[in-house]
Scaffold this motif. Sequence first.
Motif, PDB file in Angstrom:
ATOM      1  N   UNK A  68       0.830  -1.213   0.000  1.00  0.00           N
ATOM      2  CA  UNK A  68       0.000   0.000   0.000  1.00  0.00           C
ATOM      3  C   UNK A  68       0.857   1.251   0.000  1.00  0.00           C
ATOM      4  N   UNK A  69       1.935   1.236   0.780  1.00  0.00           N
ATOM      5  CA  UNK A  69       2.824   2.394   0.821  1.00  0.00           C
ATOM      6  C   UNK A  69       3.488   2.620  -0.532  1.00  0.00           C
ATOM      7  N   UNK A  70       3.859   1.538  -1.195  1.00  0.00           N
ATOM      8  CA  UNK A  70       4.512   1.657  -2.500  1.00  0.00           C
ATOM      9  C   UNK A  70       3.567   2.205  -3.553  1.00  0.00           C
ATOM     10  N   UNK A  71       2.327   1.707  -3.524  1.00  0.00           N
ATOM     11  CA  UNK A  71       1.363   2.100  -4.556  1.00  0.00           C
ATOM     12  C   UNK A  71       0.679   3.416  -4.244  1.00  0.00           C
ATOM     13  N   UNK A  72       0.695   3.834  -2.975  1.00  0.00           N
ATOM     14  CA  UNK A  72      -0.082   5.005  -2.595  1.00  0.00           C
ATOM     15  C   UNK A  72      -1.571   4.734  -2.710  1.00  0.00           C
ATOM     16  N   UNK A  73      -1.942   3.468  -2.604  1.00  0.00           N
ATOM     17  CA  UNK A  73      -3.334   3.034  -2.719  1.00  0.00           C
ATOM     18  C   UNK A  73      -3.577   1.925  -1.707  1.00  0.00           C
ATOM     19  N   UNK A  74      -4.820   1.764  -1.282  1.00  0.00           N
ATOM     20  CA  UNK A  74      -5.148   0.626  -0.437  1.00  0.00           C
ATOM     21  C   UNK A  74      -5.234  -0.631  -1.296  1.00  0.00           C
ATOM     22  N   UNK A  75      -5.166  -1.776  -0.660  1.00  0.00           N
ATOM     23  CA  UNK A  75      -5.269  -3.024  -1.412  1.00  0.00           C
ATOM     24  C   UNK A  75      -6.620  -3.145  -2.118  1.00  0.00           C
ATOM     25  N   UNK A  76      -7.750  -2.804  -1.468  1.00  0.00           N
ATOM     26  CA  UNK A  76      -9.012  -2.828  -2.207  1.00  0.00           C
ATOM     27  C   UNK A  76      -8.983  -1.932  -3.441  1.00  0.00           C
ATOM     28  N   UNK A  77      -8.317  -0.775  -3.341  1.00  0.00           N
ATOM     29  CA  UNK A  77      -8.218   0.119  -4.499  1.00  0.00           C
ATOM     30  C   UNK A  77      -7.369  -0.507  -5.605  1.00  0.00           C
ATOM     31  N   UNK A  78      -6.272  -1.170  -5.220  1.00  0.00           N
ATOM     32  CA  UNK A  78      -5.435  -1.832  -6.228  1.00  0.00           C
ATOM     33  C   UNK A  78      -6.233  -2.902  -6.950  1.00  0.00           C
ATOM     34  N   UNK A  79      -6.993  -3.708  -6.197  1.00  0.00           N
ATOM     35  CA  UNK A  79      -7.829  -4.749  -6.798  1.00  0.00           C
ATOM     36  C   UNK A  79      -8.848  -4.129  -7.749  1.00  0.00           C
ATOM     37  N   UNK A  80      -9.485  -3.039  -7.291  1.00  0.00           N
ATOM     38  CA  UNK A  80     -10.557  -2.432  -8.076  1.00  0.00           C
ATOM     39  C   UNK A  80     -10.038  -1.774  -9.349  1.00  0.00           C
ATOM     40  N   UNK A  81      -8.893  -1.121  -9.254  1.00  0.00           N
ATOM     41  CA  UNK A  81      -8.376  -0.357 -10.385  1.00  0.00           C
ATOM     42  C   UNK A  81      -7.558  -1.224 -11.340  1.00  0.00           C
TER      43      UNK A  81
END
Length: 210
Positions: A68-81
Amino acid sequence: MNKISRFNSLDEAGGQNQASQRGHPISRLLGTRSLVLVGLMGAGKSTVGRRLAQALKLPFRDADHEIEAAAGMTIPEIFAVHGEEHFRDGERRVIARLLQEGPIVLATGGGAFMNEETRGRIAEQGISIWLKADLDVLMRRVRKRSTRPLLQNPDPEGTMRRLMDLRYPVYATADVTIDSHEAPHDKVVAELIKALRHWFEHEQQESART
């Protein structure tokens, strides 16, 4: 650097040896190896991992938090996007980088150990610990959080059963297995440390035979 670029570059960051922080006998036996907690969501990997790290005077890392820190996104957001495949690729690379920081206590996501490459890296650079829990225990715990991407469906219990059927045979290949039951976390940590002592004793016996 944008979010995804940061995510893609995190595995390039080097780790550093934490030997100066080691004081517990288990920590000294590890050398540069890490203790890697695996298991399904709700098994207690992060909570038990933090307490284990404190007991052993080792750094603690949570792979999901690092992602999450690397992506600047939450895991649910990574899954969704970006989808699960993108997440799994980043997870694999982040865990590879974290293992280079050993010795640490590393909590991994539920699907991480399913990746053959990741299992190989853990075998080479760590000791794998499966926190095994019954279905009712897992469901009580995961219902406290509504952000589990794989459970966002009309039948989360059915999904959990299918995940158990798929993943438990693979988790069972871990070096150490500990029951993650409804007991104080300190008790689970004490049981884990005892199991690790036995594991190292067996390792030393095997080494003496060769």
